[in-house]
Design a protein around this motif. Structure first.
Motif, PDB file in Angstrom:
ATOM      1  N   GLU A   5       0.806  -1.221   0.000  1.00  0.00           N
ATOM      2  CA  GLU A   5       0.000   0.000   0.000  1.00  0.00           C
ATOM      3  C   GLU A   5       0.842   1.275   0.000  1.00  0.00           C
ATOM      4  OE1 GLU A   5      -2.386  -3.371   1.140  1.00  0.00           O
ATOM      5  OE2 GLU A   5      -0.509  -2.630   2.008  1.00  0.00           O
ATOM      6  N   GLY A   6       2.102   1.179   0.385  1.00  0.00           N
ATOM      7  CA  GLY A   6       2.952   2.363   0.436  1.00  0.00           C
ATOM      8  C   GLY A   6       3.784   2.580  -0.815  1.00  0.00           C
ATOM      9  N   LEU A   7       3.593   1.747  -1.844  1.00  0.00           N
ATOM     10  CA  LEU A   7       4.420   1.833  -3.043  1.00  0.00           C
ATOM     11  C   LEU A   7       3.707   2.589  -4.163  1.00  0.00           C
ATOM     12  CD1 LEU A   7       5.748  -1.821  -3.011  1.00  0.00           C
ATOM     13  CD2 LEU A   7       6.958   0.250  -2.288  1.00  0.00           C
ATOM     14  N   TYR A   8       4.486   3.347  -4.937  1.00  0.00           N
ATOM     15  CA  TYR A   8       3.918   4.078  -6.074  1.00  0.00           C
ATOM     16  C   TYR A   8       4.958   4.134  -7.198  1.00  0.00           C
ATOM     17  CZ  TYR A   8       6.641   7.795  -3.847  1.00  0.00           C
ATOM     18  OH  TYR A   8       7.659   8.517  -3.269  1.00  0.00           O
ATOM     19  N   GLU A   9       4.460   4.241  -8.420  1.00  0.00           N
ATOM     20  CA  GLU A   9       5.333   4.252  -9.591  1.00  0.00           C
ATOM     21  C   GLU A   9       6.300   5.425  -9.533  1.00  0.00           C
ATOM     22  OE1 GLU A   9       3.029   3.815 -13.202  1.00  0.00           O
ATOM     23  OE2 GLU A   9       1.990   2.082 -12.369  1.00  0.00           O
ATOM     24  N   GLY A  10       7.563   5.146  -9.860  1.00  0.00           N
ATOM     25  CA  GLY A  10       8.609   6.155  -9.835  1.00  0.00           C
ATOM     26  C   GLY A  10       9.318   6.273  -8.495  1.00  0.00           C
ATOM     27  N   GLN A  11       8.824   5.612  -7.473  1.00  0.00           N
ATOM     28  CA  GLN A  11       9.410   5.685  -6.137  1.00  0.00           C
ATOM     29  C   GLN A  11      10.798   5.059  -6.123  1.00  0.00           C
ATOM     30  OE1 GLN A  11       7.029   3.568  -3.292  1.00  0.00           O
ATOM     31  NE2 GLN A  11       8.216   4.284  -1.533  1.00  0.00           N
ATOM     32  N   LYS A  12      11.753   5.765  -5.500  1.00  0.00           N
ATOM     33  CA  LYS A  12      13.100   5.211  -5.297  1.00  0.00           C
ATOM     34  C   LYS A  12      13.110   4.559  -3.922  1.00  0.00           C
ATOM     35  CE  LYS A  12      18.039   6.385  -5.434  1.00  0.00           C
ATOM     36  NZ  LYS A  12      18.533   5.399  -4.583  1.00  0.00           N
ATOM     37  N   LEU A  13      13.529   3.308  -3.886  1.00  0.00           N
ATOM     38  CA  LEU A  13      13.574   2.568  -2.630  1.00  0.00           C
ATOM     39  C   LEU A  13      14.929   2.722  -1.959  1.00  0.00           C
ATOM     40  CD1 LEU A  13      11.729  -0.636  -3.852  1.00  0.00           C
ATOM     41  CD2 LEU A  13      10.770   1.399  -2.750  1.00  0.00           C
ATOM     42  N   LYS A  14      14.972   2.455  -0.662  1.00  0.00           N
ATOM     43  CA  LYS A  14      16.223   2.554   0.099  1.00  0.00           C
ATOM     44  C   LYS A  14      17.261   1.602  -0.494  1.00  0.00           C
ATOM     45  CE  LYS A  14      18.198   2.190   4.669  1.00  0.00           C
ATOM     46  NZ  LYS A  14      18.017   1.877   6.071  1.00  0.00           N
ATOM     47  N   SER A  15      18.470   2.090  -0.670  1.00  0.00           N
ATOM     48  CA  SER A  15      19.558   1.323  -1.280  1.00  0.00           C
ATOM     49  C   SER A  15      20.227   0.388  -0.282  1.00  0.00           C
ATOM     50  CB  SER A  15      20.619   2.275  -1.847  1.00  0.00           C
ATOM     51  OG  SER A  15      20.074   3.091  -2.842  1.00  0.00           O
ATOM     52  N   LEU A  16      20.960  -0.582  -0.835  1.00  0.00           N
ATOM     53  CA  LEU A  16      21.815  -1.469  -0.057  1.00  0.00           C
ATOM     54  C   LEU A  16      23.245  -1.218  -0.518  1.00  0.00           C
ATOM     55  CD1 LEU A  16      22.386  -3.975   1.783  1.00  0.00           C
ATOM     56  CD2 LEU A  16      22.080  -5.361  -0.277  1.00  0.00           C
ATOM     57  N   ILE A  17      24.107  -0.843   0.405  1.00  0.00           N
ATOM     58  CA  ILE A  17      25.514  -0.602   0.075  1.00  0.00           C
ATOM     59  C   ILE A  17      26.325  -1.774   0.589  1.00  0.00           C
ATOM     60  CG2 ILE A  17      27.493   0.920   0.371  1.00  0.00           C
ATOM     61  CD1 ILE A  17      25.450   3.214   0.845  1.00  0.00           C
ATOM     62  N   LYS A  18      26.983  -2.468  -0.337  1.00  0.00           N
ATOM     63  CA  LYS A  18      27.800  -3.622   0.006  1.00  0.00           C
ATOM     64  C   LYS A  18      29.214  -3.154   0.368  1.00  0.00           C
ATOM     65  CE  LYS A  18      26.851  -7.328  -0.355  1.00  0.00           C
ATOM     66  NZ  LYS A  18      26.391  -8.223   0.706  1.00  0.00           N
ATOM     67  N   PRO A  19      29.884  -3.873   1.261  1.00  0.00           N
ATOM     68  CA  PRO A  19      31.298  -3.543   1.530  1.00  0.00           C
ATOM     69  C   PRO A  19      32.117  -3.711   0.253  1.00  0.00           C
ATOM     70  CG  PRO A  19      30.442  -5.110   3.143  1.00  0.00           C
ATOM     71  CD  PRO A  19      29.407  -4.988   2.064  1.00  0.00           C
TER      72      PRO A  19
END
Length: 138
Positions: A5-19
């Protein structure tokens, strides 16, 4: 973990930064995957064929994106149709950032889906992999 319900087109999601990728990681991945091509583990060989040194397995980067997708899905969604294209090479010392954008939020036959565009990149903004995945929400 995403909530439909909280998602919408064009939304940038939180990234994952790998070591940063390490040579030890490449050797371990070679053992786990069975891909012992010396391009991934032997600097001298890699230099002989024109590289500056070893490069990471492309499938390692795909694994990073897969880990990211599974973290996004959590226990609320099931991923399917995961695909990826390879871009720039990844070398030891590269830090990979996995990110996603919501491409489409839709319902089909009473089921809820989200299609995500995926990007794995190293600094400065060099794409090492890109792809898509569909999440089916429960």
């Amino acid at each position: 973990m995403l909530i439909y319900e909280g998602l919408y087109e064009g939304q940038k999601l939180k990234s994952l930064i790998k070591p940063a990728v390490t040579k030890v990681q490449l050797v371990k991945y070679a053992g786990a995957s069975g891909d012992f091509n010396p391009l991934h583990t032997d600097d001298a060989f890699a230099k002989e064929i024109g590289m500056q040194g070893v490069i990471a397995h492309g499938m390692l980067v795909m694994g990073f994106l897969g880990e990211y997708v599974m973290k996004l899905a959590g226990d609320t969604a099931v991923p399917s149709n995961f695909r990826m294209r390879f871009g720039a090479v990844t070398i030891p010392g590269d830090q990979i950032t996995c990110s996603a954008f919501v491409n489409n939020v839709y319902e089909e036959k009473g089921q809820r889906f989200v299609r995500l565009d995926l990007i794995a990149e190293k600094e400065p903004e060099q794409v090492v992999g890109s792809g898509q995945v569909v999440l089916q929400f429960q």
